[in-house]
Structure formats: C-alpha cells, structure tokens
Scaffold this active site. Structure first.
Site, PDB file in Angstrom:
ATOM      1  N   VAL A  17       0.847  -1.202   0.000  1.00 38.27           N
ATOM      2  CA  VAL A  17       0.000   0.000   0.000  1.00 38.27           C
ATOM      3  C   VAL A  17       0.882   1.250   0.000  1.00 38.27           C
ATOM      4  O   VAL A  17       0.658   2.186  -0.773  1.00 38.27           O
ATOM      5  CB  VAL A  17      -0.930   0.001   1.234  1.00 38.27           C
ATOM      6  CG1 VAL A  17      -1.722   1.292   1.298  1.00 38.27           C
ATOM      7  CG2 VAL A  17      -1.862  -1.201   1.177  1.00 38.27           C
ATOM      8  N   ASP A 183     -19.033  16.625 -42.860  1.00 37.83           N
ATOM      9  CA  ASP A 183     -18.913  16.109 -44.219  1.00 37.83           C
ATOM     10  C   ASP A 183     -20.051  15.144 -44.513  1.00 37.83           C
ATOM     11  O   ASP A 183     -20.817  14.785 -43.640  1.00 37.83           O
ATOM     12  CB  ASP A 183     -17.598  15.326 -44.359  1.00 37.83           C
ATOM     13  CG  ASP A 183     -16.436  16.232 -44.689  1.00 37.83           C
ATOM     14  OD1 ASP A 183     -16.685  17.373 -45.087  1.00 37.83           O
ATOM     15  OD2 ASP A 183     -15.292  15.775 -44.554  1.00 37.83           O
ATOM     16  N   LYS A 205     -19.807  17.158 -49.696  1.00 45.05           N
ATOM     17  CA  LYS A 205     -20.038  17.235 -51.130  1.00 45.05           C
ATOM     18  C   LYS A 205     -20.181  15.834 -51.712  1.00 45.05           C
ATOM     19  O   LYS A 205     -19.426  14.939 -51.413  1.00 45.05           O
ATOM     20  CB  LYS A 205     -18.930  18.014 -51.825  1.00 45.05           C
ATOM     21  CG  LYS A 205     -17.520  17.512 -51.632  1.00 45.05           C
ATOM     22  CD  LYS A 205     -16.600  18.191 -52.643  1.00 45.05           C
ATOM     23  CE  LYS A 205     -15.209  17.622 -52.632  1.00 45.05           C
ATOM     24  NZ  LYS A 205     -14.317  18.269 -51.700  1.00 45.05           N
ATOM     25  N   GLY A 236     -14.712  12.420 -42.307  1.00 52.54           N
ATOM     26  CA  GLY A 236     -14.732  10.966 -42.445  1.00 52.54           C
ATOM     27  C   GLY A 236     -13.334  10.400 -42.236  1.00 52.54           C
ATOM     28  O   GLY A 236     -12.338  11.037 -42.556  1.00 52.54           O
ATOM     29  N   GLY A 237     -13.272   9.194 -41.694  1.00 51.55           N
ATOM     30  CA  GLY A 237     -11.983   8.517 -41.535  1.00 51.55           C
ATOM     31  C   GLY A 237     -11.061   9.262 -40.608  1.00 51.55           C
ATOM     32  O   GLY A 237     -11.456   9.726 -39.545  1.00 51.55           O
TER      33      GLY A 237
HETATM   34  N1  SAH Z   1     -10.081  10.902 -44.564  1.00 49.66           N
HETATM   35  C1  SAH Z   1     -10.828   9.785 -45.105  1.00 49.66           C
HETATM   36  C2  SAH Z   1     -10.692   9.697 -46.613  1.00 49.66           C
HETATM   37  C3  SAH Z   1     -11.347  10.837 -47.327  1.00 49.66           C
HETATM   38  S1  SAH Z   1     -11.289  10.665 -49.065  1.00 49.66           S
HETATM   39  C4  SAH Z   1     -10.371   8.500 -44.438  1.00 49.66           C
HETATM   40  O1  SAH Z   1      -9.352   8.491 -43.722  1.00 49.66           O
HETATM   41  O2  SAH Z   1     -11.063   7.483 -44.587  1.00 49.66           O
HETATM   42  C5  SAH Z   1     -12.842   9.927 -49.407  1.00 49.66           C
HETATM   43  C6  SAH Z   1     -12.660   8.482 -49.773  1.00 49.66           C
HETATM   44  O3  SAH Z   1     -12.521   7.702 -48.606  1.00 49.66           O
HETATM   45  C7  SAH Z   1     -13.820   7.854 -50.492  1.00 49.66           C
HETATM   46  O4  SAH Z   1     -13.826   8.177 -51.843  1.00 49.66           O
HETATM   47  C8  SAH Z   1     -13.554   6.399 -50.270  1.00 49.66           C
HETATM   48  O5  SAH Z   1     -12.510   5.948 -51.093  1.00 49.66           O
HETATM   49  C9  SAH Z   1     -13.027   6.416 -48.848  1.00 49.66           C
HETATM   50  N2  SAH Z   1     -14.084   6.128 -47.873  1.00 49.66           N
HETATM   51  C10 SAH Z   1     -14.493   6.918 -46.868  1.00 49.66           C
HETATM   52  N3  SAH Z   1     -15.457   6.307 -46.150  1.00 49.66           N
HETATM   53  C11 SAH Z   1     -15.656   5.117 -46.704  1.00 49.66           C
HETATM   54  C12 SAH Z   1     -16.506   4.015 -46.431  1.00 49.66           C
HETATM   55  N4  SAH Z   1     -17.368   4.037 -45.408  1.00 49.66           N
HETATM   56  N5  SAH Z   1     -16.439   2.937 -47.216  1.00 49.66           N
HETATM   57  C13 SAH Z   1     -15.577   2.880 -48.250  1.00 49.66           C
HETATM   58  N6  SAH Z   1     -14.752   3.890 -48.561  1.00 49.66           N
HETATM   59  C14 SAH Z   1     -14.789   4.990 -47.804  1.00 49.66           C
END
Ligand code: SAH
Length: 388
Positions: A17, A183, A205, A236-237
């Site tokens: 402890v 996005d 877009k 995204g991503g």
């Molecule tokens: N920053 C993002 C990529 C942006 S470019 C990342 O890291 O994922 C956008 C591209 O990402 C799309 O044209 C596709 O190729 C891919 N993408 C993003 N989301 C997706 C998904 N749910 N399924 C398949 N491809 C995806």
C-alpha cells in the site's frame, strides 16, 4: 483535491500500500518522505527520501499530510495521534473509521476530476468511480459546459461511418460542441443525437456534386471560433488521410484560433479489415500503400507513382478510385502486376449497405460497373485478397 505540488508528505510504512501511495504522491508532485524499518526494493527511492528506521514523532514536523500505512495498527494509531496533535491531516490505511482523512478513488476525464469515497470501502469506491468513468468517456453522461469553453476548433476523425467506430475522445468533443461542421462521409447518424441547441452545418459534397468550397469551410470554422464557439469539424476517416485536414489546421493557426486534432479510424484500413482482408499477412505482404485514385494515371496533376505501384509487391489500397478504376488497373498491369492479381472493392464500409466485390485485377473495373459501385468505396489489390 488538494494541491500537493512541492509540499512535504510523510508515508509511514513500506509495504504494498505504501509503495502505491508513494508513487501516487510523487506523481502529484509531493515531496515524499518514507519512514519504515524494512523498505521494499521497488519503492521509488530515487525521488522519495527514505529513512530505514522506526517512526519517530518528530517525523511529522513540517508535513502537510501523513499516511499511516504500516501493517501494525498500534504504530498506525501512534502516527495518527501524533499527526492529530500537530494539526496535520492523517490517512490511516488500516482503519477508515479512525482516520481523520480518506483517500478517494480518482479518475480524470477531460477537465473533470471524479473522486469517490464509499464509507471506507475502497473496492466499492473504485466500482463507482469506474462506472462514472465509463459513462463519462462514452458520452452517456454528457455534461455540457455552462458557458462555452470558447473559441476553438476540434478536427474530429469520425471513422468510416458506423458511429461505433468514432473514438471516445471524438464523441465527447462532438457532445461538447456548439457548432458541428460536417462532411457527407463519417458517422453522420450521430448528428441526430446532439442537443437541439447545437448548430449542424453540412458542407459535405457528393462526388462531382455541388460542394462548399474549402475557402468557405475555412471561413466558417474561423468565424465561429472567433465568436467564442467550440467548433467541431467532423470528417470521415482520419482527418489527415486524404482529408485536407492540415489545410484546416493551418488556417486556424494563421488566424490565431486554437485547434486540436482527434485521429480517426481511416477507411483505408477499416474497409479492408471489415471485409476480412488483412492488408499485411505473414508470408504474403509485408507492406501496403495507400493512394488516391481521384486523378487517373498520366494526369499531370497526379503525384502518385503508378509505375512503382505496378512493379511493387505490396498491397495497394486506393481511395476515391471508383471512376478511374479501369485506367488505374491497366496502368498497374502495365507496370508489372499480374492481370490475375486478386482485387476487392469495399463499398460503404461499416455501414448497413456495405458490399464487397472481388475479382482479378484485369476484370475489377468491369465488375464495378456491372454491380454499379458508387463512392464511397475502397479498392484493395494484392495477394492478401482471397478470391472464392
Ligand atoms: N479521410 C478519409 C478519406 C477521405 S477521401 C479516411 O481516412 O477514410 C474519401 C474516400 O474515402 C472515399 O472516396 C472512399 O474511397 C473512402 N471512404 C471513406 N469512407 C468510406 C466508407 N465508409 N467505405 C468505403 N470507402 C470509404
């Protein structure tokens, strides 16, 4: 919840402890003195002053806090009485009831400090602490700021689309936002979960569709942050993988606006994994390359080295490649990839509509057309793809 930085604290005892408490106290910046006849070898003697001898009443002199952690309750009682007589708070490890002060189970999430005490039962305290921590991290217990933290932009990598693939940090940033600039891709379903007072601005877009210009996105971010709002830029991503994240960061820095980046699960890897395709595999591929296919091979604006991807042996992962797939496949074959190299297209990865289409490299573009593949889709080329 006391500031121990630079303040002397006495730990009497050197068992398990005591070792743990000493480490905690040192981490809190306290000047720790440990007194015990037998000192465990793993006590942090580097920064604590260790006296290998029995406790003496004069040990409490000048201390702000005393921890009685020996396994002898008589000694602990003596330490506690001496501290009491000197008006120093003392924590008794062996007897919560006779303690003048108690340690709590602590957890820190963002700017919260949660400290739990549970009637002297440390196990129960930790359970409650853990439960609160999970709720805070998951955003289930969302406590919005009374006033805006003010004037900042958080770029959040939202992952490929399934809300479950957003990081907890990203989710909490979202729940704390005054404005969300989003996005088309990413966990857009989550936006419905936000409190009604949160403004959501969609700048997504469609490929080839109307787009909010990067310039006006930048202006949105900066104007809102300057108006004192917490702005989440949901992408995204991962924000820094083919996502123009750095441009938005630079714009904020240039404008003197505080900016933070939360990484995300990139579709480049998630799409493959969700389709059961390993981008690397022992004996098959020790590398993968992610490239953008938004410009066809031969386009003077493209900086992708299609030749080297063609005669390479690693896995190729293509984003934004649906409309140029035929030209890309041909160029890879010209560069040296076998026409029979396995390939896969993962469309709408992680979403309920996810589809996986597989075929040889020389037929993959045709398959994409036949199955009417539309973005978003990730293309994976290499022997790691298993064909039926
Ligand atoms: N920053 C993002 C990529 C942006 S470019 C990342 O890291 O994922 C956008 C591209 O990402 C799309 O044209 C596709 O190729 C891919 N993408 C993003 N989301 C997706 C998904 N749910 N399924 C398949 N491809 C995806």
């Amino acid at each position: 919840m006391v500031d121990l930085t630079g303040r002397p604290v006495l730990v009497v005892g050197a068992g398990r402890v005591a070792v743990r408490r000493t480490a905690d106290l040192l981490a809190a910046g306290a000047l720790v003195t440990v007194v015990a006849p037998d000192v465990a070898p793993d006590i942090d003697a580097g920064t604590a002053a260790v006296h290998r001898r029995p406790f003496r009443p004069s040990d409490v002199d000048g201390q702000w806090l005393v921890l009685a952690c020996t396994d002898d309750s008589d000694i602990n009682a003596e330490v506690a009485q001496t501290a009491e007589a000197n008006r120093i708070w003392c924590v008794r490890a062996d007897d919560a009831e006779r303690s003048a002060a108690w340690l709590t189970a602590v957890s820190r999430v963002d700017d919260f400090t949660v400290a739990v005490s549970a009637g002297g039962d440390p196990l129960r305290a930790r359970r409650l602490r853990n439960a609160i921590e999970v709720e805070l991290r998951s955003g289930d217990l969302a406590v919005r700021r009374g006033r805006s933290a003010g004037g900042k932009v958080v770029l959040v990598g939202g992952g490929p689309g399934d809300p479950d693939l957003l990081s907890l940090r990203g989710l909490r940033a979202l729940l704390d936002a005054d404005v969300v600039v989003t996005d088309r891709l990413g966990p857009t379903d989550l936006l419905a979960r936000l409190p009604p007072e949160v403004e959501v601005i969609d700048v997504g877009k469609e490929p080839r569709g109307p787009a909010t210009s990067q310039e006006s996105i930048n202006t949105l971010l900066i104007d809102n942050a300057r108006a004192g709002r917490t702005v989440v830029r949901l992408k995204g991503g991962d924000p820094f993988v083919l996502g123009r994240g750095t441009e938005e960061v630079d714009v904020c820095i240039d404008a003197g606006v505080e900016v933070e980046v939360v990484p995300g699960v990139t579709s480049a890897t998630a799409a493959a994994t969700l389709a059961g395709i390993p981008l690397t595999e022992r004996g098959t591929a020790q590398q993968f390359t992610v490239a953008s296919g938004h410009l066809p091979p031969g386009d003077p604006r493209s900086t992708v080295n299609w030749d080297s991807l063609g005669h390479g042996t690693g896995t190729v992962v293509l984003l934004m490649a649906v409309s140029n797939l035929e030209k890309i496949a041909m160029s890879l074959i010209d560069g040296g990839r076998a026409a029979t190299t396995p390939a896969a297209i993962v469309e709408n990865a992680s979403l309920p509509e996810q589809r996986v289409i597989r075929g040889h490299l020389d037929e993959i573009a045709e398959l994409a057309a036949t199955h009417q593949v539309v973005p978003p889709a990730v293309v994976i080329i290499g022997d790691v793809v298993r064909l039926p």
